[in-house]
Design a protein around this motif. Structure first.
Motif, PDB file in Angstrom:
ATOM      1  N   GLN A  36       4.482  37.889 -27.324  1.00  0.00           N
ATOM      2  CA  GLN A  36       4.889  37.849 -25.919  1.00  0.00           C
ATOM      3  C   GLN A  36       4.098  36.815 -25.124  1.00  0.00           C
ATOM      4  O   GLN A  36       4.642  36.114 -24.278  1.00  0.00           O
ATOM      5  CB  GLN A  36       4.714  39.227 -25.283  1.00  0.00           C
ATOM      6  CG  GLN A  36       5.743  40.258 -25.707  1.00  0.00           C
ATOM      7  CD  GLN A  36       7.138  39.882 -25.257  1.00  0.00           C
ATOM      8  OE1 GLN A  36       7.923  39.340 -26.040  1.00  0.00           O
ATOM      9  NE2 GLN A  36       7.460  40.151 -24.001  1.00  0.00           N
ATOM     10  N   TYR A  37       2.792  36.745 -25.390  1.00  0.00           N
ATOM     11  CA  TYR A  37       1.920  35.884 -24.598  1.00  0.00           C
ATOM     12  C   TYR A  37       1.543  34.588 -25.320  1.00  0.00           C
ATOM     13  O   TYR A  37       0.733  33.812 -24.805  1.00  0.00           O
ATOM     14  CB  TYR A  37       0.651  36.637 -24.219  1.00  0.00           C
ATOM     15  CG  TYR A  37       0.843  37.667 -23.127  1.00  0.00           C
ATOM     16  CD1 TYR A  37       1.484  37.346 -21.937  1.00  0.00           C
ATOM     17  CD2 TYR A  37       0.358  38.967 -23.280  1.00  0.00           C
ATOM     18  CE1 TYR A  37       1.638  38.285 -20.929  1.00  0.00           C
ATOM     19  CE2 TYR A  37       0.502  39.909 -22.274  1.00  0.00           C
ATOM     20  CZ  TYR A  37       1.147  39.564 -21.104  1.00  0.00           C
ATOM     21  OH  TYR A  37       1.291  40.496 -20.102  1.00  0.00           O
ATOM     22  N   ASP A  38       2.095  34.369 -26.506  1.00  0.00           N
ATOM     23  CA  ASP A  38       1.780  33.177 -27.297  1.00  0.00           C
ATOM     24  C   ASP A  38       0.266  33.042 -27.496  1.00  0.00           C
ATOM     25  O   ASP A  38      -0.330  31.988 -27.257  1.00  0.00           O
ATOM     26  CB  ASP A  38       2.345  31.917 -26.630  1.00  0.00           C
ATOM     27  CG  ASP A  38       2.319  30.706 -27.566  1.00  0.00           C
ATOM     28  OD1 ASP A  38       2.339  30.905 -28.797  1.00  0.00           O
ATOM     29  OD2 ASP A  38       2.252  29.569 -27.059  1.00  0.00           O
ATOM     30  N   ILE A  39      -0.347  34.134 -27.935  1.00  0.00           N
ATOM     31  CA  ILE A  39      -1.787  34.166 -28.196  1.00  0.00           C
ATOM     32  C   ILE A  39      -2.022  33.968 -29.688  1.00  0.00           C
ATOM     33  O   ILE A  39      -1.422  34.650 -30.519  1.00  0.00           O
ATOM     34  CB  ILE A  39      -2.401  35.505 -27.729  1.00  0.00           C
ATOM     35  CG1 ILE A  39      -2.257  35.646 -26.204  1.00  0.00           C
ATOM     36  CG2 ILE A  39      -3.866  35.602 -28.137  1.00  0.00           C
ATOM     37  CD1 ILE A  39      -2.722  36.985 -25.667  1.00  0.00           C
ATOM     38  N   ALA A  40      -2.886  33.037 -30.036  1.00  0.00           N
ATOM     39  CA  ALA A  40      -3.183  32.754 -31.441  1.00  0.00           C
ATOM     40  C   ALA A  40      -3.951  33.917 -32.065  1.00  0.00           C
ATOM     41  O   ALA A  40      -4.735  34.592 -31.382  1.00  0.00           O
ATOM     42  CB  ALA A  40      -4.006  31.475 -31.554  1.00  0.00           C
ATOM     43  N   PRO A  41      -3.763  34.178 -33.359  1.00  0.00           N
ATOM     44  CA  PRO A  41      -4.512  35.256 -34.020  1.00  0.00           C
ATOM     45  C   PRO A  41      -6.027  35.122 -33.879  1.00  0.00           C
ATOM     46  O   PRO A  41      -6.742  36.127 -33.870  1.00  0.00           O
ATOM     47  CB  PRO A  41      -4.072  35.138 -35.486  1.00  0.00           C
ATOM     48  CG  PRO A  41      -2.696  34.552 -35.414  1.00  0.00           C
ATOM     49  CD  PRO A  41      -2.749  33.587 -34.265  1.00  0.00           C
ATOM     50  N   SER A  42      -6.530  33.893 -33.747  1.00  0.00           N
ATOM     51  CA  SER A  42      -7.978  33.696 -33.594  1.00  0.00           C
ATOM     52  C   SER A  42      -8.511  34.301 -32.308  1.00  0.00           C
ATOM     53  O   SER A  42      -9.724  34.530 -32.177  1.00  0.00           O
ATOM     54  CB  SER A  42      -8.318  32.205 -33.628  1.00  0.00           C
ATOM     55  OG  SER A  42      -7.677  31.519 -32.566  1.00  0.00           O
ATOM     56  N   GLU A  43      -7.628  34.578 -31.354  1.00  0.00           N
ATOM     57  CA  GLU A  43      -8.060  35.132 -30.070  1.00  0.00           C
ATOM     58  C   GLU A  43      -7.932  36.649 -30.024  1.00  0.00           C
ATOM     59  O   GLU A  43      -7.969  37.256 -28.958  1.00  0.00           O
ATOM     60  CB  GLU A  43      -7.272  34.490 -28.922  1.00  0.00           C
ATOM     61  CG  GLU A  43      -7.272  32.972 -28.933  1.00  0.00           C
ATOM     62  CD  GLU A  43      -8.668  32.342 -28.931  1.00  0.00           C
ATOM     63  OE1 GLU A  43      -9.669  33.071 -28.893  1.00  0.00           O
ATOM     64  OE2 GLU A  43      -8.746  31.106 -28.975  1.00  0.00           O
ATOM     65  N   ILE A  44      -7.779  37.274 -31.179  1.00  0.00           N
ATOM     66  CA  ILE A  44      -7.864  38.731 -31.288  1.00  0.00           C
ATOM     67  C   ILE A  44      -9.342  39.062 -31.454  1.00  0.00           C
ATOM     68  O   ILE A  44      -9.965  38.679 -32.448  1.00  0.00           O
ATOM     69  CB  ILE A  44      -7.050  39.250 -32.485  1.00  0.00           C
ATOM     70  CG1 ILE A  44      -5.570  38.879 -32.328  1.00  0.00           C
ATOM     71  CG2 ILE A  44      -7.218  40.760 -32.636  1.00  0.00           C
ATOM     72  CD1 ILE A  44      -4.755  39.071 -33.598  1.00  0.00           C
ATOM     73  N   ARG A  45      -9.921  39.746 -30.502  1.00  0.00           N
ATOM     74  CA  ARG A  45     -11.364  39.954 -30.479  1.00  0.00           C
ATOM     75  C   ARG A  45     -11.701  41.437 -30.319  1.00  0.00           C
ATOM     76  O   ARG A  45     -10.842  42.263 -30.023  1.00  0.00           O
ATOM     77  CB  ARG A  45     -11.995  39.167 -29.325  1.00  0.00           C
ATOM     78  CG  ARG A  45     -11.675  37.679 -29.309  1.00  0.00           C
ATOM     79  CD  ARG A  45     -12.256  36.930 -30.493  1.00  0.00           C
ATOM     80  NE  ARG A  45     -11.922  35.511 -30.453  1.00  0.00           N
ATOM     81  CZ  ARG A  45     -12.683  34.580 -29.906  1.00  0.00           C
ATOM     82  NH1 ARG A  45     -13.828  34.919 -29.322  1.00  0.00           N
ATOM     83  NH2 ARG A  45     -12.314  33.305 -29.922  1.00  0.00           N
ATOM     84  N   GLY A  46     -12.980  41.733 -30.482  1.00  0.00           N
ATOM     85  CA  GLY A  46     -13.500  43.053 -30.185  1.00  0.00           C
ATOM     86  C   GLY A  46     -14.257  43.026 -28.874  1.00  0.00           C
ATOM     87  O   GLY A  46     -14.713  41.962 -28.425  1.00  0.00           O
ATOM     88  N   HIS A  47     -14.414  44.181 -28.256  1.00  0.00           N
ATOM     89  CA  HIS A  47     -15.162  44.268 -26.995  1.00  0.00           C
ATOM     90  C   HIS A  47     -16.547  43.646 -27.151  1.00  0.00           C
ATOM     91  O   HIS A  47     -17.048  42.962 -26.257  1.00  0.00           O
ATOM     92  CB  HIS A  47     -15.260  45.740 -26.583  1.00  0.00           C
ATOM     93  CG  HIS A  47     -15.883  45.974 -25.252  1.00  0.00           C
ATOM     94  ND1 HIS A  47     -16.067  47.231 -24.731  1.00  0.00           N
ATOM     95  CD2 HIS A  47     -16.385  45.124 -24.317  1.00  0.00           C
ATOM     96  CE1 HIS A  47     -16.652  47.140 -23.548  1.00  0.00           C
ATOM     97  NE2 HIS A  47     -16.859  45.878 -23.278  1.00  0.00           N
TER      98      HIS A  47
END
Length: 336
Positions: A173-184
């Motif tokens: 939906q937001y065109d976010i790359a997998p590398s920008e999946i982060r933890g708190h």
């Protein structure tokens, strides 16, 4: 049953109670929208004030854990109750206008809307509903609270499969790359989302990349140090804390009560915020050293200096030909 290569891209394998391997649905190849119960559906209170919708997309998808009990109740009704409990805590104890997270994922794999209008913004795909789940970064992140405590145990298969599908949908939906999946913990000095779930983030990025057909890169992040840790990274941190005023702190590589106290003193002196796991009522992470503190603690240093910072760098350095460490180099050193 024989799984084809295509099947494996669409499923993960779970072991049933009888020990049989069963295919478990993770996400459709085109990251179809999962079922997400709206605030109205789970009985949310009205927010105290208008929520803020930004006219742009978020940059990061952030994974949290609630740091609460690992309930065996996997029902939809329980998922709704968890959402109400988190909202009550955020509004009544934290004084916030609404739930802090945009989305909640239960141990049964049921997804609910967190802060009001999060679902509206997500479906639109061009706007960001600003929450309150990552200190100093809420304008950049969309946060998912995952029910449970994952410091030493793994997430249940239903939660994991739901998380993969949900994150893939958000990324699409937001065109976010997998590398920008982060933890708190990649933003604040907190255990969240727990060591076990955090350790599975590379797997999550890979799974989401597979669903979306996108290349996957894994970011280099600041390490989290906490009481009980030992080794060169702790010793380097102690040298840096000594330079920042804790001269009586031994640089012995053991993260004990004295090191935790030095971290707290440094944070107070530097004006750093304490940003713990927001869904938890009990976590005390004030002495943790992580992403919220490292950038303020390190500095450029000449390795020939007779300084604590130089001693810290020499403790970590493997390449003895280097003569200087820049601020941008410290994260690499700490992950070496």
């Amino acid at each position: 049953m024989t799984l084809t290569r295509r099947d494996l891209l669409r499923t993960s394998i779970a072991v049933g109670a009888a020990g049989a391997a069963l295919p478990v649905f993770t996400a459709t190849a085109n990251a179809a929208a999962p079922v997400i119960a709206s605030c109205q559906t789970w009985g949310a209170r009205e927010p105290r004030a208008a929520v803020e919708v930004l006219d742009r997309r978020p940059t990061y998808i952030v994974v949290h854990h609630t740091a609460g009990p690992n309930s065996g109740d996997l029902s939809l009704e329980h998922a709704y109750a968890i959402s109400r409990s988190i909202q009550d805590h955020h509004m009544d104890n934290n004084g916030w206008i609404d739930s802090g997270q945009q989305l909640t994922n239960s141990r049964g794999g049921h997804v609910t809307e967190g802060r009001h209008r999060s679902l509206e913004a997500l479906r639109d795909g061009t706007r960001h509903l600003m929450g309150a789940n990552v200190g100093d970064h809420n304008s950049e992140v969309i946060g998912i609270e995952n029910e449970g405590l994952y410091t030493s145990v793994d997430v249940p298969a239903r939660l994991w499969n739901s998380l993969v599908g949900l994150v893939a949908y958000i990324a699409r939906q937001y065109d976010i790359a997998p590398s920008e999946i982060r933890g708190h913990r990649d933003f604040n000095s907190t255990e969240c989302p727990g060591g076990v779930l955090y350790g599975r983030l590379p797997e999550l990025r890979t799974a989401v990349g597979g669903v979306l057909g996108r290349a996957v890169a894994h970011p280099q992040t600041w390490p989290l140090l906490k009481p009980g840790d030992t080794g060169d990274r702790v010793k380097a941190a102690q040298h840096l804390l000594r330079e920042r005023g804790s001269r009586d702190l031994p640089a012995d590589g053991v993260f004990g009560a004295a090191t935790a106290a030095a971290v707290r003193r440094f944070g107070d002196a530097a004006g750093l915020r304490s940003d713990p796991c927001y869904a938890s009522r009990v976590a005390d992470e004030s002495g943790f050293l992580g992403a919220g503190a490292w950038p303020a603690l390190i500095r450029p240093v000449e390795l020939s200096e007779a300084s604590e910072a130089a001693a810290a760098a020499r403790t970590l350095l493997r390449d003895r030909s280097l003569t200087r460490v820049e601020s941008r180099d410290w994260r690499t050193l700490l992950n070496g």
